[in-house]
Scaffold this motif. Structure first.
Motif, PDB file in Angstrom:
ATOM      1  N   ALA A 102       0.991  -0.895  -0.069  1.00 38.44           N
ATOM      2  CA  ALA A 102      -0.178   0.017  -0.057  1.00 38.44           C
ATOM      3  C   ALA A 102       0.719   1.124   0.284  1.00 38.44           C
ATOM      4  O   ALA A 102       0.376   2.845  -0.585  1.00 38.44           O
ATOM      5  CB  ALA A 102      -1.047  -0.067   1.487  1.00 38.44           C
ATOM      6  N   GLU A 103       2.186   0.741   0.525  1.00 40.44           N
ATOM      7  CA  GLU A 103       3.076   2.362   0.661  1.00 40.44           C
ATOM      8  C   GLU A 103       3.222   2.688  -0.647  1.00 40.44           C
ATOM      9  O   GLU A 103       3.980   3.674  -1.114  1.00 40.44           O
ATOM     10  CB  GLU A 103       4.003   2.317   1.992  1.00 40.44           C
ATOM     11  CG  GLU A 103       5.098   3.152   2.169  1.00 40.44           C
ATOM     12  CD  GLU A 103       5.456   3.367   3.368  1.00 40.44           C
ATOM     13  OE1 GLU A 103       7.127   4.663   3.777  1.00 40.44           O
ATOM     14  OE2 GLU A 103       5.343   2.146   3.919  1.00 40.44           O
ATOM     15  N   ARG A 104       3.802   1.576  -1.294  1.00 36.45           N
ATOM     16  CA  ARG A 104       4.906   1.577  -2.332  1.00 36.45           C
ATOM     17  C   ARG A 104       3.584   1.764  -3.585  1.00 36.45           C
ATOM     18  O   ARG A 104       4.071   2.466  -4.745  1.00 36.45           O
ATOM     19  CB  ARG A 104       5.109  -0.201  -2.642  1.00 36.45           C
ATOM     20  CG  ARG A 104       5.892   0.215  -3.967  1.00 36.45           C
ATOM     21  CD  ARG A 104       6.546  -1.429  -4.302  1.00 36.45           C
ATOM     22  NE  ARG A 104       7.294  -1.970  -5.220  1.00 36.45           N
ATOM     23  CZ  ARG A 104       6.977  -2.305  -6.214  1.00 36.45           C
ATOM     24  NH1 ARG A 104       5.595  -2.863  -6.244  1.00 36.45           N
ATOM     25  NH2 ARG A 104       8.052  -2.480  -6.763  1.00 36.45           N
ATOM     26  N   GLU A 105       2.698   1.315  -3.424  1.00 37.38           N
ATOM     27  CA  GLU A 105       1.288   1.855  -4.997  1.00 37.38           C
ATOM     28  C   GLU A 105       0.585   2.723  -4.128  1.00 37.38           C
ATOM     29  O   GLU A 105      -0.247   2.899  -5.402  1.00 37.38           O
ATOM     30  CB  GLU A 105       0.789   0.218  -4.592  1.00 37.38           C
ATOM     31  CG  GLU A 105       1.861  -0.954  -5.291  1.00 37.38           C
ATOM     32  CD  GLU A 105       2.120  -0.768  -7.089  1.00 37.38           C
ATOM     33  OE1 GLU A 105       1.432  -0.036  -7.817  1.00 37.38           O
ATOM     34  OE2 GLU A 105       3.022  -1.320  -7.496  1.00 37.38           O
ATOM     35  N   GLY A 106       0.502   3.359  -3.426  1.00 38.97           N
ATOM     36  CA  GLY A 106      -0.302   4.527  -3.004  1.00 38.97           C
ATOM     37  C   GLY A 106      -2.081   4.309  -2.818  1.00 38.97           C
ATOM     38  O   GLY A 106      -2.368   4.613  -3.199  1.00 38.97           O
ATOM     39  N   PHE A 107      -1.999   3.097  -1.794  1.00 42.43           N
ATOM     40  CA  PHE A 107      -3.790   3.252  -1.426  1.00 42.43           C
ATOM     41  C   PHE A 107      -3.881   2.493  -0.097  1.00 42.43           C
ATOM     42  O   PHE A 107      -3.003   2.609   0.373  1.00 42.43           O
ATOM     43  CB  PHE A 107      -4.375   1.825  -2.789  1.00 42.43           C
ATOM     44  CG  PHE A 107      -3.466   0.723  -2.375  1.00 42.43           C
ATOM     45  CD1 PHE A 107      -4.489  -0.710  -1.234  1.00 42.43           C
ATOM     46  CD2 PHE A 107      -2.212  -0.371  -3.359  1.00 42.43           C
ATOM     47  CE1 PHE A 107      -4.057  -1.532  -1.203  1.00 42.43           C
ATOM     48  CE2 PHE A 107      -2.331  -1.156  -2.912  1.00 42.43           C
ATOM     49  CZ  PHE A 107      -2.903  -2.456  -1.785  1.00 42.43           C
ATOM     50  N   GLU A 108      -4.955   2.360   0.127  1.00 38.10           N
ATOM     51  CA  GLU A 108      -5.586   2.721   1.689  1.00 38.10           C
ATOM     52  C   GLU A 108      -5.920   1.063   2.033  1.00 38.10           C
ATOM     53  O   GLU A 108      -6.448   0.526   1.151  1.00 38.10           O
ATOM     54  CB  GLU A 108      -6.937   3.622   1.781  1.00 38.10           C
ATOM     55  CG  GLU A 108      -7.532   2.905   2.891  1.00 38.10           C
ATOM     56  CD  GLU A 108      -6.398   3.466   4.189  1.00 38.10           C
ATOM     57  OE1 GLU A 108      -6.121   2.377   4.762  1.00 38.10           O
ATOM     58  OE2 GLU A 108      -5.228   4.305   3.982  1.00 38.10           O
ATOM     59  N   PRO A 109      -5.425   0.339   2.178  1.00 38.08           N
ATOM     60  CA  PRO A 109      -5.385  -1.414   2.770  1.00 38.08           C
ATOM     61  C   PRO A 109      -6.230  -1.177   3.613  1.00 38.08           C
ATOM     62  O   PRO A 109      -5.920  -2.219   4.945  1.00 38.08           O
ATOM     63  CB  PRO A 109      -3.869  -1.513   3.350  1.00 38.08           C
ATOM     64  CG  PRO A 109      -3.470  -0.472   3.669  1.00 38.08           C
ATOM     65  CD  PRO A 109      -3.832   1.106   3.315  1.00 38.08           C
ATOM     66  N   THR A 110      -6.911  -0.479   3.910  1.00 39.48           N
ATOM     67  CA  THR A 110      -8.633  -0.485   5.300  1.00 39.48           C
ATOM     68  C   THR A 110      -8.950  -1.948   5.647  1.00 39.48           C
ATOM     69  O   THR A 110      -8.727  -2.197   6.887  1.00 39.48           O
ATOM     70  CB  THR A 110      -9.425   0.450   5.586  1.00 39.48           C
ATOM     71  OG1 THR A 110      -8.434   1.972   5.521  1.00 39.48           O
ATOM     72  CG2 THR A 110     -10.251   0.257   6.472  1.00 39.48           C
ATOM     73  N   ALA A 111      -9.468  -2.617   4.181  1.00 38.06           N
ATOM     74  CA  ALA A 111     -10.365  -3.907   4.211  1.00 38.06           C
ATOM     75  C   ALA A 111      -9.622  -4.941   5.246  1.00 38.06           C
ATOM     76  O   ALA A 111     -10.127  -6.044   5.499  1.00 38.06           O
ATOM     77  CB  ALA A 111     -10.530  -3.773   2.953  1.00 38.06           C
ATOM     78  N   VAL A 112      -8.122  -5.270   4.520  1.00 40.51           N
ATOM     79  CA  VAL A 112      -7.097  -5.851   4.655  1.00 40.51           C
ATOM     80  C   VAL A 112      -6.432  -6.118   5.796  1.00 40.51           C
ATOM     81  O   VAL A 112      -6.481  -6.676   6.838  1.00 40.51           O
ATOM     82  CB  VAL A 112      -5.825  -5.752   4.201  1.00 40.51           C
ATOM     83  CG1 VAL A 112      -4.704  -7.487   4.092  1.00 40.51           C
ATOM     84  CG2 VAL A 112      -5.931  -6.593   2.056  1.00 40.51           C
ATOM     85  N   LEU A 113      -6.116  -4.937   6.162  1.00 44.16           N
ATOM     86  CA  LEU A 113      -5.664  -4.209   7.888  1.00 44.16           C
ATOM     87  C   LEU A 113      -6.621  -4.210   8.768  1.00 44.16           C
ATOM     88  O   LEU A 113      -5.960  -4.528  10.092  1.00 44.16           O
ATOM     89  CB  LEU A 113      -4.987  -2.538   8.078  1.00 44.16           C
ATOM     90  CG  LEU A 113      -3.346  -2.900   6.991  1.00 44.16           C
ATOM     91  CD1 LEU A 113      -3.425  -1.400   7.070  1.00 44.16           C
ATOM     92  CD2 LEU A 113      -3.215  -4.504   6.976  1.00 44.16           C
TER      93      LEU A 113
END
Length: 311
Positions: A102-113
């Motif tokens: 997510a940090e590398r690609e710039g998206f929000e990983p809320t569903a996974v985390l």
């Protein structure tokens, strides 16, 4: 899910995974076993999502994974016979990968985390009593009629109980480590270095084995050898300890790793402090070492009652 051949994972996902594994190996000092476990967990996850979402998915699809997708993966994993403890480990691997991605690609990983691991009962270490540990040391030699093999097994088991080494740490010793010094430098999990005092009984056990060993001691070669001269397999020590516990009538929990637990517990009972034991064991967190305080609560309460002025 890892038992079947995984479906095709997209090239972009595969490349991202390999880049991440290289990252944790190089920058975080993760051990080979840790990297292998992480890789297997995340590959299984990506393989499931390939089937679940209807075909190989790129990085963009990974960024769109929903809470429902995560629930489907966890349900399928449990249905495959994976227990709650193992599922929690797999989820931890996936979350670690996603934080990096997510940090590398710039998206929000809320569903996974935000996915919650299943609850499971924390298994505390099951150490042997002092008498049982000594009986194991005395009986290990009886498991082989070949004198040098018997001496080898005694030496290894003495290192596990006398120094608190992991079996992999004991078997990683090289010829150049002989004779054992007063303080031994051990490189443990995550390349974490620690210094461990060597008891005379351990030094003598290793010296006796080396005197009988028919293979030449090479500086860069393994200290502990199999019967054909190669590096000794951990499975052979596990088998020897299993035979020993059967002979002594000890429970199945009396494993090589239990000897390491016993080392820590007996130090604690003798008045050792947790910080010192943490350093000797090479635990990254004191909370891991604190598990040992629950092993013999009755003993600790007895010490408290005798020492506390108002007890």
């Amino acid at each position: 899910m890892s038992g079947a051949a995984p479906p095709l994972i997209s090239g972009a996902c595969r490349d991202a995974l390999e880049t991440w594994l290289s990252h944790i190996r190089a920058l975080q000092g993760a051990s080979d076993n840790t990297v292998t476990a992480y890789g297997g967990d995340v590959r299984d996850f990506l393989a499931f999502m390939t089937l679940h979402l209807g075909g190989p998915q790129g990085l963009g699809a990974l960024a769109q994974i929903s809470t429902g997708d995560m629930r489907a993966w966890m349900a399928a994993t449990r249905a495959d016979g994976v227990g709650p403890r193992s599922l929690a480990r797999k989820l931890s691997s996936v979350k670690t990968f996603y934080r990096w991605l997510a940090e590398r690609e710039g998206f929000e990983p809320t569903a996974v985390l935000s996915a919650r691991a299943p609850k499971f009962t924390q298994k505390l270490p099951r150490p042997l009593s002092e008498d049982a540990a000594k009986a194991v040391l005395d009986t290990v030699a009886l498991q082989s009629q070949t004198p040098w093999v018997a001496a080898r097994d005694v030496a290894v088991v003495t290192l596990l109980y006398g120094l608190g080494l992991r079996i992999s740490e004991a078997l990683s010793l090289k010829g150049r480590d002989a004779p054992l010094p007063d303080v031994l430098r051990i490189l443990g999990k995550g390349q974490k270095e620690r210094m461990v005092p060597v008891l005379p009984v351990a030094r003598d056990a290793v010296a006796h084995y080396l005197k009988l060993c028919p293979f030449p001691l090479e500086a860069d070669g393994p200290m502990f050898r199999g019967v054909r001269g190669g590096a000794l397999s951990p499975n052979l020590i596990q088998k020897t300890v299993a035979q020993t516990r059967a002979q002594l009538g000890l429970p199945a929990t009396a494993t090589p790793h239990a000897l390491r637990h016993s080392f820590a517990t007996h130090l604690l009972e003798a008045g050792g402090d947790l910080r010192s034991i943490q350093e000797l064991l090479g635990h990254a967190s004191l909370s891991t070492t604190q598990n040992y305080t629950a092993v013999d609560t009755a003993h600790l309460m007895d010490v408290y009652r005798r020492a506390h002025p108002k007890a």
